[in-house]
Each structure stands twice: as C-alpha cells, then as structure tokens.
Design an enzyme around this catalytic site. Structure first.
Site, PDB file in Angstrom:
ATOM      1  N   ARG A   9       0.808  -1.230   0.000  1.00  0.00           N
ATOM      2  CA  ARG A   9       0.000   0.000   0.000  1.00  0.00           C
ATOM      3  C   ARG A   9       0.837   1.275   0.000  1.00  0.00           C
ATOM      4  O   ARG A   9       0.314   2.368  -0.173  1.00  0.00           O
ATOM      5  CB  ARG A   9      -0.919   0.023   1.207  1.00  0.00           C
ATOM      6  CG  ARG A   9      -2.027  -0.979   1.121  1.00  0.00           C
ATOM      7  CD  ARG A   9      -2.949  -0.803   2.289  1.00  0.00           C
ATOM      8  NE  ARG A   9      -4.110  -1.671   2.171  1.00  0.00           N
ATOM      9  CZ  ARG A   9      -5.011  -1.805   3.103  1.00  0.00           C
ATOM     10  NH1 ARG A   9      -4.891  -1.136   4.244  1.00  0.00           N
ATOM     11  NH2 ARG A   9      -6.023  -2.603   2.924  1.00  0.00           N
ATOM     12  N   CYS A  10       2.142   1.121   0.193  1.00  0.00           N
ATOM     13  CA  CYS A  10       3.038   2.273   0.313  1.00  0.00           C
ATOM     14  C   CYS A  10       3.686   2.580  -1.040  1.00  0.00           C
ATOM     15  O   CYS A  10       4.349   1.723  -1.630  1.00  0.00           O
ATOM     16  CB  CYS A  10       4.102   1.969   1.362  1.00  0.00           C
ATOM     17  SG  CYS A  10       5.386   3.227   1.491  1.00  0.00           S
ATOM     18  N   SER A  11       3.525   3.799  -1.521  1.00  0.00           N
ATOM     19  CA  SER A  11       4.084   4.168  -2.830  1.00  0.00           C
ATOM     20  C   SER A  11       5.612   4.125  -2.819  1.00  0.00           C
ATOM     21  O   SER A  11       6.234   3.721  -3.803  1.00  0.00           O
ATOM     22  CB  SER A  11       3.597   5.555  -3.256  1.00  0.00           C
ATOM     23  OG  SER A  11       4.028   6.542  -2.337  1.00  0.00           O
ATOM     24  N   ARG A  14       6.570   0.493  -3.112  1.00  0.00           N
ATOM     25  CA  ARG A  14       6.376  -0.005  -4.481  1.00  0.00           C
ATOM     26  C   ARG A  14       7.485   0.488  -5.400  1.00  0.00           C
ATOM     27  O   ARG A  14       7.993  -0.257  -6.245  1.00  0.00           O
ATOM     28  CB  ARG A  14       5.006   0.406  -5.013  1.00  0.00           C
ATOM     29  CG  ARG A  14       3.856  -0.312  -4.344  1.00  0.00           C
ATOM     30  CD  ARG A  14       2.537  -0.093  -5.058  1.00  0.00           C
ATOM     31  NE  ARG A  14       2.201   1.305  -5.265  1.00  0.00           N
ATOM     32  CZ  ARG A  14       1.475   2.054  -4.441  1.00  0.00           C
ATOM     33  NH1 ARG A  14       1.010   1.542  -3.312  1.00  0.00           N
ATOM     34  NH2 ARG A  14       1.219   3.320  -4.719  1.00  0.00           N
TER      35      ARG A  14
END
Length: 119
Positions: A9-11, A14
C-alpha cells in the site's frame, strides 16, 4: 540474495520494489519480497536488521504511525529494546521499505537510496 521488507500500500515501497527487481535481474540475484505486515519480524530478526542498518533503533520507527498506534514508544525511542519490542508487537510501526543485501540494510526513503546497495 536481495531482501525487501515491503508494504504494497506504500508508494515508496512499491517504487523501491521496482528498483530492487531491476537490480536483482541485472545482478542475477534472487529477490525475496517479505510483506512484513502479513509476516511480522520477530525480535531476533529486528535485532539483526538494526545491526545491518547501522543506525539507532529509532530509525526503524514510522513516527506518524507510532503517534496513533503506540504513542508510548515515542517516549522511549532512544531505548533500542523498547523500540524493537514495540516493532515486534506492532509491525505497522516499521519504517518502509527496507532493503538488505550482503549484510547491509538501507531504508528506501527516498527509494533511490537503496541503489547504494547495488554498486
């Protein structure tokens, strides 16, 4: 082997994962992706990670999340044992992403910081 402690969920996580995948392909090394929320690190693993990081235990804390999830740990953020115990109990407090290679760890904030592991 390259290991990334990842949260989908963490940009930032990613982005670091993409960089780690590219490096693993280029270096022909296996990449272990560990969702540390689904598979939390135990205290011993956190101790090892802290040693590989070479920073104070407080560097492993996501302070914004600590404010809401475990505010007491902020008062003891200079106490490595208290920080590691809190991280073992509440994995969402762990800073992300963290990439490990050849016994060294780097927090991927910004994600490009992990590139130092692949030179």
């Amino acid at each position: 082997m390259i290991t990334i402690f990842h949260h989908a969920r963490c940009s930032k996580s990613r982005a670091a994962l993409m960089l780690a995948e590219q490096a693993a392909d280029r270096l022909d090394e296996p990449l272990l992706i560990r969702d540390y929320v689904a598979e939390p690190l135990n205290y011993a693993e956190l101790e090892t990670l802290l040693a590989q990081l070479g920073q104070p235990a407080s560097a492993l804390l996501r302070e914004d999340d600590a404010c809401t999830l475990c505010p007491a740990v902020l008062a003891h953020r200079e106490d490595a044992i208290a920080v590691l115990e809190a991280l073992a109990k509440e994995p969402r407090l762990l800073q992300r992403p963290i990439v490990v290679r050849q016994g060294r760890a780097i927090i991927g904030r910004p994600p490009e910081a992990i590139l130092a592991l692949f030179d």
